[in-house]
Design a protein around this motif. Structure first.
Motif, PDB file in Angstrom:
ATOM      1  N   VAL A  27     -29.388 -99.829  67.536  1.00 35.43           N
ATOM      2  CA  VAL A  27     -30.189 -99.854  66.513  1.00 35.43           C
ATOM      3  C   VAL A  27     -31.617 -99.667  67.062  1.00 35.43           C
ATOM      4  O   VAL A  27     -32.374 -98.716  66.793  1.00 35.43           O
ATOM      5  CB  VAL A  27     -30.380-101.084  65.684  1.00 35.43           C
ATOM      6  CG1 VAL A  27     -31.509-101.268  64.886  1.00 35.43           C
ATOM      7  CG2 VAL A  27     -28.937-101.126  64.746  1.00 35.43           C
ATOM      8  N   VAL A  28     -31.935-100.432  68.078  1.00 33.55           N
ATOM      9  CA  VAL A  28     -33.421 -99.945  69.028  1.00 33.55           C
ATOM     10  C   VAL A  28     -33.478 -98.732  69.112  1.00 33.55           C
ATOM     11  O   VAL A  28     -34.471 -98.251  69.407  1.00 33.55           O
ATOM     12  CB  VAL A  28     -33.651-101.159  70.260  1.00 33.55           C
ATOM     13  CG1 VAL A  28     -34.773-100.820  70.777  1.00 33.55           C
ATOM     14  CG2 VAL A  28     -33.426-102.559  69.397  1.00 33.55           C
ATOM     15  N   GLU A  29     -32.412 -98.018  69.784  1.00 37.07           N
ATOM     16  CA  GLU A  29     -32.267 -96.797  70.429  1.00 37.07           C
ATOM     17  C   GLU A  29     -32.586 -95.887  69.196  1.00 37.07           C
ATOM     18  O   GLU A  29     -33.448 -94.840  69.514  1.00 37.07           O
ATOM     19  CB  GLU A  29     -30.927 -96.384  70.969  1.00 37.07           C
ATOM     20  CG  GLU A  29     -31.031 -95.094  71.714  1.00 37.07           C
ATOM     21  CD  GLU A  29     -29.508 -95.017  72.266  1.00 37.07           C
ATOM     22  OE1 GLU A  29     -29.536 -93.695  72.850  1.00 37.07           O
ATOM     23  OE2 GLU A  29     -28.704 -95.614  72.304  1.00 37.07           O
ATOM     24  N   ALA A  30     -32.147 -95.847  68.170  1.00 41.09           N
ATOM     25  CA  ALA A  30     -32.319 -95.221  66.939  1.00 41.09           C
ATOM     26  C   ALA A  30     -33.863 -95.108  66.583  1.00 41.09           C
ATOM     27  O   ALA A  30     -34.430 -94.189  66.275  1.00 41.09           O
ATOM     28  CB  ALA A  30     -31.464 -95.546  65.842  1.00 41.09           C
ATOM     29  N   VAL A  31     -34.236 -96.338  66.579  1.00 39.80           N
ATOM     30  CA  VAL A  31     -35.878 -96.480  66.031  1.00 39.80           C
ATOM     31  C   VAL A  31     -36.861 -95.911  67.230  1.00 39.80           C
ATOM     32  O   VAL A  31     -37.533 -95.041  66.716  1.00 39.80           O
ATOM     33  CB  VAL A  31     -36.266 -98.050  65.953  1.00 39.80           C
ATOM     34  CG1 VAL A  31     -37.688 -98.242  65.629  1.00 39.80           C
ATOM     35  CG2 VAL A  31     -35.164 -98.725  64.792  1.00 39.80           C
ATOM     36  N   VAL A  32     -36.422 -96.051  68.461  1.00 36.55           N
ATOM     37  CA  VAL A  32     -37.333 -95.402  69.475  1.00 36.55           C
ATOM     38  C   VAL A  32     -37.187 -93.986  69.358  1.00 36.55           C
ATOM     39  O   VAL A  32     -37.945 -93.274  69.449  1.00 36.55           O
ATOM     40  CB  VAL A  32     -37.012 -96.020  70.945  1.00 36.55           C
ATOM     41  CG1 VAL A  32     -37.778 -94.982  71.848  1.00 36.55           C
ATOM     42  CG2 VAL A  32     -37.324 -97.379  70.755  1.00 36.55           C
ATOM     43  N   LEU A  47     -41.159 -99.066  69.768  1.00 36.65           N
ATOM     44  CA  LEU A  47     -41.014-100.204  68.781  1.00 36.65           C
ATOM     45  C   LEU A  47     -42.024-100.970  69.316  1.00 36.65           C
ATOM     46  O   LEU A  47     -42.194-101.573  70.244  1.00 36.65           O
ATOM     47  CB  LEU A  47     -39.528-100.746  69.016  1.00 36.65           C
ATOM     48  CG  LEU A  47     -39.321-102.008  68.323  1.00 36.65           C
ATOM     49  CD1 LEU A  47     -39.456-101.715  66.772  1.00 36.65           C
ATOM     50  CD2 LEU A  47     -37.871-102.448  68.796  1.00 36.65           C
ATOM     51  N   ASP A  48     -42.803-101.504  68.315  1.00 37.56           N
ATOM     52  CA  ASP A  48     -43.897-102.305  68.483  1.00 37.56           C
ATOM     53  C   ASP A  48     -43.773-103.829  67.696  1.00 37.56           C
ATOM     54  O   ASP A  48     -44.416-104.657  68.520  1.00 37.56           O
ATOM     55  CB  ASP A  48     -45.355-101.663  67.849  1.00 37.56           C
ATOM     56  CG  ASP A  48     -45.550-100.466  68.436  1.00 37.56           C
ATOM     57  OD1 ASP A  48     -45.657-100.100  69.446  1.00 37.56           O
ATOM     58  OD2 ASP A  48     -45.348 -99.269  67.287  1.00 37.56           O
ATOM     59  N   VAL A  49     -43.196-103.953  66.928  1.00 35.03           N
ATOM     60  CA  VAL A  49     -42.905-105.094  66.166  1.00 35.03           C
ATOM     61  C   VAL A  49     -41.460-105.495  65.774  1.00 35.03           C
ATOM     62  O   VAL A  49     -40.672-104.533  65.245  1.00 35.03           O
ATOM     63  CB  VAL A  49     -43.919-105.318  64.889  1.00 35.03           C
ATOM     64  CG1 VAL A  49     -43.443-106.587  64.195  1.00 35.03           C
ATOM     65  CG2 VAL A  49     -45.238-104.948  65.226  1.00 35.03           C
ATOM     66  N   LEU A  50     -41.041-106.485  66.255  1.00 31.88           N
ATOM     67  CA  LEU A  50     -39.814-106.986  65.856  1.00 31.88           C
ATOM     68  C   LEU A  50     -39.915-108.207  64.894  1.00 31.88           C
ATOM     69  O   LEU A  50     -40.277-109.256  65.156  1.00 31.88           O
ATOM     70  CB  LEU A  50     -38.544-107.431  66.909  1.00 31.88           C
ATOM     71  CG  LEU A  50     -37.452-108.076  66.746  1.00 31.88           C
ATOM     72  CD1 LEU A  50     -36.433-107.226  65.837  1.00 31.88           C
ATOM     73  CD2 LEU A  50     -36.679-108.781  67.576  1.00 31.88           C
ATOM     74  N   ALA A  91     -32.365-107.139  72.657  1.00 29.78           N
ATOM     75  CA  ALA A  91     -32.204-105.726  72.666  1.00 29.78           C
ATOM     76  C   ALA A  91     -33.683-105.183  72.326  1.00 29.78           C
ATOM     77  O   ALA A  91     -33.568-103.876  73.022  1.00 29.78           O
ATOM     78  CB  ALA A  91     -31.281-105.353  71.410  1.00 29.78           C
ATOM     79  N   ALA A  92     -34.551-105.757  71.719  1.00 30.72           N
ATOM     80  CA  ALA A  92     -35.935-104.956  71.551  1.00 30.72           C
ATOM     81  C   ALA A  92     -36.832-104.977  72.827  1.00 30.72           C
ATOM     82  O   ALA A  92     -37.793-104.297  72.828  1.00 30.72           O
ATOM     83  CB  ALA A  92     -36.468-105.746  70.455  1.00 30.72           C
ATOM     84  N   LEU A  93     -36.546-105.947  73.703  1.00 25.23           N
ATOM     85  CA  LEU A  93     -37.312-106.214  74.856  1.00 25.23           C
ATOM     86  C   LEU A  93     -38.001-104.999  75.545  1.00 25.23           C
ATOM     87  O   LEU A  93     -38.910-104.754  75.851  1.00 25.23           O
ATOM     88  CB  LEU A  93     -36.961-107.083  75.828  1.00 25.23           C
ATOM     89  CG  LEU A  93     -37.362-108.703  75.300  1.00 25.23           C
ATOM     90  CD1 LEU A  93     -36.892-109.699  76.535  1.00 25.23           C
ATOM     91  CD2 LEU A  93     -38.716-108.714  74.873  1.00 25.23           C
ATOM     92  N   PRO A  94     -36.775-104.033  75.898  1.00 21.88           N
ATOM     93  CA  PRO A  94     -37.488-102.771  76.765  1.00 21.88           C
ATOM     94  C   PRO A  94     -38.318-101.980  76.116  1.00 21.88           C
ATOM     95  O   PRO A  94     -39.326-101.575  76.670  1.00 21.88           O
ATOM     96  CB  PRO A  94     -36.045-102.258  76.962  1.00 21.88           C
ATOM     97  CG  PRO A  94     -34.889-103.153  77.002  1.00 21.88           C
ATOM     98  CD  PRO A  94     -35.443-104.080  76.000  1.00 21.88           C
TER      99      PRO A  94
END
Length: 256
Positions: free
Chosen positions: A73-78, A84-87, A124-127
């Motif tokens: 999911v994070v890969e898709a957003v980026v 990705l700025d906000v989770l 998952a979002a950290l990187p």
């Protein structure tokens, strides 16, 4: 408060309820919002509403209990927006079970989604968040568990209290990257989950709140937006109760 425009925001559990409200309000402030849920049709419906209002949104189907799913999911957003700025770690479940009847599987299901799911989503979002100029994490906890209790929700309360313990150490570890993490703690909020409960039930709930009304999803969303703002850049590891004063009276007699 001045909003920060054109950020990339991922909201988990955003196909309905509080998560949907969070996604909608961030979008109204000019942010690009990735809507995550397990039911793709429900996610797409929320995305369609946001787009119809002029917002930019991305539909994501995923499972917060799966590291592989959240990484994808994070890969898709980026991949879609470059950052990705906000989770907003909002996904949660609240099935009811008494201590006498609760099974180990009942307990594990709630803790895995609500508490472990928060950890997996953040990890998952950290990187991507580390690459943001102002990374922000907002966790949806609750007054139930950290402050109050409710029969049938011992597993839910434990998960929500656990989230607060998590953010306090996470805040220390993430500070070196300029990432903040905070939690909103909703009281009784009027969502789809209360549909069909009847006017008498809703009136009884409202009567126990000093402001004499249930909260709206927007009440929670605006608090989340504050924690995610530039102005809140010096706030981390903190919580904010949004409950209309519900936890304040010693008893109903205090409300007159």
């Amino acid at each position: 408060m001045t909003s920060t425009l054109s950020r990339s925001v991922l909201v988990t559990g955003a196909s309905k309820g509080i998560g949907k409200g969070i996604a909608r309000v961030f979008s109204s402030k000019g942010d690009r919002v990735a809507v995550l849920g397990r039911d793709l049709s429900a996610v797409e419906s929320t995305v369609a509403e946001i787009r119809a209002a002029g917002g930019i949104a991305l539909a994501c189907a995923g499972d917060v209990t799966s590291k592989a799913s959240m990484a994808a999911v994070v890969e898709a957003v980026v991949g879609e927006w470059g950052s990705l700025d906000v989770l907003c770690a909002n996904a949660g479940i609240f099935p009811s079970a008494s201590l006498e009847t609760m099974t180990g599987d009942d307990w594990d299901t709630v803790l895995n989604t609500n508490l472990k799911g928060t950890f997996i989503s953040v990890q998952a979002a950290l990187p991507a968040l580390k690459q943001s100029a102002a990374g922000r994490i907002v966790v949806t906890s609750s007054i139930t568990g950290p402050v109050t209790g409710y029969p049938g929700w011992s597993h839910y309360g434990a998960s929500k209290a656990g989230q607060l313990g998590f953010i306090r150490t996470a805040a220390i570890e993430l500070a070196r990257y300029g990432i903040t993490i905070n939690a909103v703690m909703p009281g009784n909020i009027l969502t789809e989950g209360l549909d069909g409960m009847g006017d008498d039930y809703l009136a009884q709930m409202s009567a126990s709140i000093p402001l004499k009304r249930l909260g709206s999803v927007d009440d929670i969303a605006h608090a989340a937006c504050y924690f995610a703002s530039v102005e809140a850049g010096y706030v981390t590891g903190q919580t904010l109760i949004i409950d209309g004063g519900q936890i304040l009276p010693e008893s109903l007699a205090a409300l007159g």
